[in-house]
Design a protein around this motif. Structure first.
Motif, PDB file in Angstrom:
ATOM      1  N   THR A   1     -16.554  -5.322 -11.399  1.00 46.21           N
ATOM      2  CA  THR A   1     -16.163  -3.915 -11.339  1.00 46.21           C
ATOM      3  C   THR A   1     -15.196  -3.593 -12.471  1.00 46.21           C
ATOM      4  OG1 THR A   1     -16.431  -3.783  -8.929  1.00 46.21           O
ATOM      5  CG2 THR A   1     -15.007  -2.139  -9.954  1.00 46.21           C
TER       6      THR A   1
ATOM      7  N   ASP B   1     -16.987  -3.800 -15.881  1.00 47.29           N
ATOM      8  CA  ASP B   1     -17.844  -2.631 -16.088  1.00 47.29           C
ATOM      9  C   ASP B   1     -17.017  -1.420 -16.513  1.00 47.29           C
ATOM     10  OD1 ASP B   1     -20.245  -1.171 -16.098  1.00 47.29           O
ATOM     11  OD2 ASP B   1     -19.936  -0.507 -14.033  1.00 47.29           O
ATOM     12  N   ARG B   2     -15.832  -1.276 -15.927  1.00 41.81           N
ATOM     13  CA  ARG B   2     -14.959  -0.152 -16.283  1.00 41.81           C
ATOM     14  C   ARG B   2     -14.513  -0.216 -17.739  1.00 41.81           C
ATOM     15  NH1 ARG B   2     -11.241  -0.307 -10.795  1.00 41.81           N
ATOM     16  NH2 ARG B   2     -12.669   0.893  -9.455  1.00 41.81           N
TER      17      ARG B   2
ATOM     18  N   HIS C   1     -23.806  -7.003 -10.956  1.00 41.73           N
ATOM     19  CA  HIS C   1     -22.920  -6.425  -9.947  1.00 41.73           C
ATOM     20  C   HIS C   1     -23.734  -5.799  -8.812  1.00 41.73           C
ATOM     21  CE1 HIS C   1     -19.422  -3.532  -8.841  1.00 41.73           C
ATOM     22  NE2 HIS C   1     -19.358  -4.658  -8.158  1.00 41.73           N
ATOM     23  N   LYS C   2     -24.778  -5.087  -9.164  1.00 43.01           N
ATOM     24  CA  LYS C   2     -25.642  -4.462  -8.161  1.00 43.01           C
ATOM     25  C   LYS C   2     -26.292  -5.519  -7.275  1.00 43.01           C
ATOM     26  CE  LYS C   2     -29.577  -1.287  -7.744  1.00 43.01           C
ATOM     27  NZ  LYS C   2     -30.567  -0.469  -8.508  1.00 43.01           N
TER      28      LYS C   2
ATOM     29  N   LYS D   1     -23.930  -4.531 -15.102  1.00 40.25           N
ATOM     30  CA  LYS D   1     -24.304  -3.588 -14.040  1.00 40.25           C
ATOM     31  C   LYS D   1     -25.351  -4.186 -13.104  1.00 40.25           C
ATOM     32  CE  LYS D   1     -23.278   0.772 -16.439  1.00 40.25           C
ATOM     33  NZ  LYS D   1     -22.188   1.171 -15.513  1.00 40.25           N
ATOM     34  N   ASP D   2     -26.349  -4.859 -13.677  1.00 32.96           N
ATOM     35  CA  ASP D   2     -27.418  -5.429 -12.854  1.00 32.96           C
ATOM     36  C   ASP D   2     -26.893  -6.541 -11.952  1.00 32.96           C
ATOM     37  OD1 ASP D   2     -29.222  -3.709 -13.986  1.00 32.96           O
ATOM     38  OD2 ASP D   2     -30.097  -5.182 -15.360  1.00 32.96           O
TER      39      ASP D   2
ATOM     40  N   ASN E   1     -26.531  -9.040 -17.486  1.00 32.90           N
ATOM     41  CA  ASN E   1     -26.206  -7.631 -17.613  1.00 32.90           C
ATOM     42  C   ASN E   1     -25.185  -7.303 -16.526  1.00 32.90           C
ATOM     43  OD1 ASN E   1     -26.711  -4.673 -16.578  1.00 32.90           O
ATOM     44  ND2 ASN E   1     -27.415  -4.713 -18.701  1.00 32.90           N
TER      45      ASN E   1
END
Length: 209
Positions: free
Chosen positions: A22, A25-26, A71-72, A68-69, A66
């Motif tokens: 998180t 990503d920020r 983390h998702k 975002k991927d 990646n």
């Protein structure tokens, strides 16, 4: 065929990885390696890869993950791709701190009902939720339908509260009361005894002196 049992420590580390991702990503970082994650959370790169391998293949060899991927994917593994309704019982100092902690909402844990025995606290509104008397648990909880119950009452009352929550269909309980609760096997129970954790710290620190 036996179902692979995931070590509890792995699940706990996944939560740490998620929080770290998180923050990454920020900062606008697009890709990350197992070494980067390991350095950020204080484990080895091999441990990161082993933890993720329990759930499949992630990332590209030589390139990384990646952000975002990954983390998702971790959020989905942890069951955090949807919101969880929470009922909190006991609005003492600890209960108040938990009920106003913004991190819960950010992670998808929404406190939908709060209960206490103190007449002075009943009727208070905490972060948009009205505090109800404990006696109303069996009336209110079936309506708010929380999956998780958080118990922060004194030990003498904790089992009674747990029984009421279970009767209302709560499927998981986080217990902060210093007592061992008895719940049906289908109810997930997690005990958090702050004194025990402090005593572990004093034992470990004392061994170095």
């Amino acid at each position: 065929m036996k179902t692979l049992k995931i070590p509890e420590a792995t699940i706990m580390r996944l939560s740490v990885y998620s929080r770290y991702l998180t923050e990454v990503d920020r900062k606008g970082i697009i890709t990350i390696s197992s070494g980067d994650i390991a350095e950020g959370v204080g484990v080895s790169p091999a441990q990161v890869r082993k933890d993720l391998a329990y759930f499949g293949e992630f990332g590209i060899r030589g390139v990384g993950y990646n952000v975002k991927d990954l983390h998702k994917d971790i959020l989905k593994i942890l069951g955090l791709s949807a919101e969880w309704s929470v009922s909190l019982v006991g609005l003492g100092n600890l209960g108040l701190a938990l009920s106003t902690y913004k991190g819960f909402k950010e992670r998808g844990f929404i406190i939908t009902s709060i209960f206490d025995k103190d007449p002075k606290k009943i009727g208070m509104v905490v972060d948009g939720v009205e505090v109800m008397p404990v006696e109303m648990i069996e009336e209110v909880v079936p309506k708010t339908k929380p999956q998780i119950g958080v118990i922060t009452v004194p030990g003498a009352f904790a089992q009674e509260v747990a029984d009421m929550l279970v009767k209302c269909g709560v499927s998981a309980i986080l217990n902060f009361a210093p007592i061992v609760l008895n719940v049906p096997p289908e109810v997930e129970l997690r005990n958090v005894d702050l004194s025990v954790n402090l005593e572990v710290l004093t034992f470990n620190v004392g061994g170095r002196i």
